[in-house]
Design a protein around this motif. Structure first.
Motif, short mmCIF file in Angstrom:
data_model
loop_
_atom_site.label_atom_id
_atom_site.label_comp_id
_atom_site.label_asym_id
_atom_site.label_seq_id
_atom_site.Cartn_x
_atom_site.Cartn_y
_atom_site.Cartn_z
N SER A 198 0.87 -1.22 0.10
CA SER A 198 0.02 -0.28 0.06
C SER A 198 1.01 1.37 -0.03
CB SER A 198 -1.07 0.01 1.30
OG SER A 198 -1.69 1.02 1.15
N PHE A 199 0.56 2.07 -1.09
CA PHE A 199 1.53 3.56 -1.00
C PHE A 199 0.69 4.53 -1.49
CE2 PHE A 199 1.78 1.05 -5.01
CZ PHE A 199 2.05 1.96 -5.81
N VAL A 200 1.22 5.77 -1.71
CA VAL A 200 0.31 7.00 -1.80
C VAL A 200 1.32 7.60 -3.23
CG1 VAL A 200 -0.75 7.41 -0.12
CG2 VAL A 200 1.21 8.43 -0.24
N ALA A 201 0.54 8.39 -4.08
CA ALA A 201 1.35 9.04 -5.19
C ALA A 201 0.49 10.55 -5.09
CB ALA A 201 0.85 8.52 -6.46
N PRO A 202 1.18 11.57 -5.88
CA PRO A 202 0.45 12.79 -5.93
C PRO A 202 -0.77 12.73 -6.57
CG PRO A 202 2.70 12.93 -6.36
CD PRO A 202 2.86 11.75 -6.15
N GLY A 203 -1.69 13.42 -6.17
CA GLY A 203 -3.23 13.23 -6.62
C GLY A 203 -3.51 13.66 -7.96
N ASP A 204 -2.55 14.75 -8.39
CA ASP A 204 -2.56 15.37 -9.76
C ASP A 204 -1.98 14.51 -10.73
OD1 ASP A 204 0.31 15.45 -9.08
OD2 ASP A 204 0.34 17.80 -9.49
N ASP A 244 -7.19 12.18 -1.62
CA ASP A 244 -7.51 12.67 -0.32
C ASP A 244 -7.40 14.05 -0.12
OD1 ASP A 244 -7.18 13.25 2.59
OD2 ASP A 244 -6.06 11.31 3.00
N ALA A 245 -8.43 14.60 0.04
CA ALA A 245 -8.57 16.31 0.16
C ALA A 245 -7.78 16.96 1.18
CB ALA A 245 -9.94 16.52 0.43
N GLU A 246 -7.21 16.08 2.19
CA GLU A 246 -6.33 16.84 3.40
C GLU A 246 -4.95 16.87 2.68
OE1 GLU A 246 -6.58 14.51 6.70
OE2 GLU A 246 -8.64 15.16 7.29
N ASN A 247 -4.28 16.17 2.10
CA ASN A 247 -2.86 15.85 1.65
C ASN A 247 -2.82 15.73 0.24
OD1 ASN A 247 -3.07 13.27 1.06
ND2 ASN A 247 -2.60 12.47 3.12
#
Length: 366
Positions: A198-204, A244-247
């Motif tokens: 599980s990981f994250v990427a820039p929303g744009d 994620d609207a927060e980050n």
């Protein structure tokens, strides 16, 4: 004497201007360069279940070993089933008794039907016998339901692994009395192969990621957080349905084959998500400089002088730039010494002693 001195000084200045400036250069190559998104993730199992019994009782056997892999449907725990077996035997005996009564009632119906045809037995008596037969037949259906329930309860006395995975610490011991409502359960089973990260990427970047998933090129490479060792390569399987609207990030999950168990649940890892494959002219990012009008590079021409070129770059990965305009494959690009030269400056070229362009990714990977 003054005029002669001026001519000498002018000649010296002209000689300095024509003296080649030492630079290092490297040949641009035609190569394929991946566009990647780097990040940090955590290994997360695709399935992890705390196994609990569906009935209470006394534990008589725990045939698994803590920390070992258990196969799907392997026996994890057995409860004392003496009473349950007795209940099942009683239900089966009751059915046998009812079946004997049904057989006798059926024979009565056939006999009274024959007597009724001869006028010896009344029609009302025959109907009474038929009703009794139907009532006893219905009792067989009830007996079957009781037997099925007894078999089900007996099955609950043996707890099986829901899937293949690694067992954690057991929470009960042989001889203990456990309850179906226990919060601790028996043991936690965690699926190890395949496994997720599980990981994250820039929303744009969600558009690039979505297109990469559609094209089937969204591969993910994971390595240790210090970049010293590559652990596995898998594929992106899930992109969250909202940013994620927060980050401003978007949550992702990739899946990996983990037969050698290099990935362990909870382990932090560095992730590299590929979102594009493109072939073009590749040069070291170090060879490009930024001016008021954008990126540029110095190209060594055949006459030994450099030409300043405006350069357009698609993206940079691992210190390598994919050039879409301004440099052709095979041209010599100045790597060091840009600050000492200008357009048209003669140069003395020393070949770049570092890694070739195609190997820069390996030497500069994070």
């Amino acid at each position: 004497m003054f005029a002669g001195g001026a001519r000498a000084a002018s000649g010296a200045q002209q000689s300095d201007a024509e003296r080649p400036v030492p630079v290092t250069a490297i040949a641009a190559v035609s190569d394929e360069l991946d566009r990647v998104i780097d990040g940090i993730g955590t290994v997360a199992p695709l399935q992890s279940v705390t196994v609990r019994p569906r009935m209470g009782g006394q534990v008589i056997a725990i045939p698994f070993t803590e920390g070992e892999t258990v196969e799907k449907d392997a026996v994890l725990l057995k409860l004392d089933d003496t009473q349950l077996r007795a209940d099942l035997a009683s239900a089966e005996a009751r059915k046998a008794q009812d079946e004997a009564q049904v057989a006798n009632a059926k024979a009565d119906v056939e006999r009274y039907a024959s007597l009724a045809e001869k006028g010896v037995a009344s029609a009302s008596t025959l109907e009474q016998k038929r009703a009794t037969n139907q009532q006893l037949a219905a009792s067989i259906q009830y007996d079957d339901a009781v037997i099925k329930n007894a078999q089900t309860q007996l099955g609950f006395a043996t707890v099986h692994a829901p899937f293949t995975g690694r067992a954690g610490f057991r929470q009960v011991d042989v001889g203990a009395i456990i309850d179906a409502n226990s919060t601790n359960g028996i043991v936690t089973i965690t699926q190890m192969d395949p496994i997720g990260v599980s990981f994250v990427a820039p929303g744009d970047r969600f558009g690039d990621i979505r297109e990469a998933m559609k094209a089937g090129i969204a591969s993910v490479e994971v390595s240790t957080t210090d970049g010293s060792r590559k652990l596995a390569t898998g594929r992106l399987t899930i992109m969250d349905n909202a940013v994620d609207a927060e980050n401003g990030s978007i949550h992702l999950r990739a899946q990996f084959d983990n037969g050698q168990e290099r990935l362990w649940p909870g382990l932090p890892v560095a992730t590299r998500l590929t979102v594009e494959h493109r072939r073009g002219v590749v040069v070291p990012d170090k060879a490009l400089a930024r001016g008021p009008n954008g990126l540029y590079a110095y190209i060594v021409q055949g006459d030994g002088k450099v030409a300043r070129r405006a350069v357009t770059v698609a993206y940079v990965t691992d210190a390598r730039a994919l050039v879409t305009k301004g440099i052709e494959a095979g041209e010599q690009v100045v790597m060091d010494g840009q600050s000492r030269i200008a357009d048209g400056t003669p140069v003395s070229v020393t070949p770049w002693s570092g890694s070739p362009v195609g190997e820069l990714a390996e030497t500069s990977a994070p």
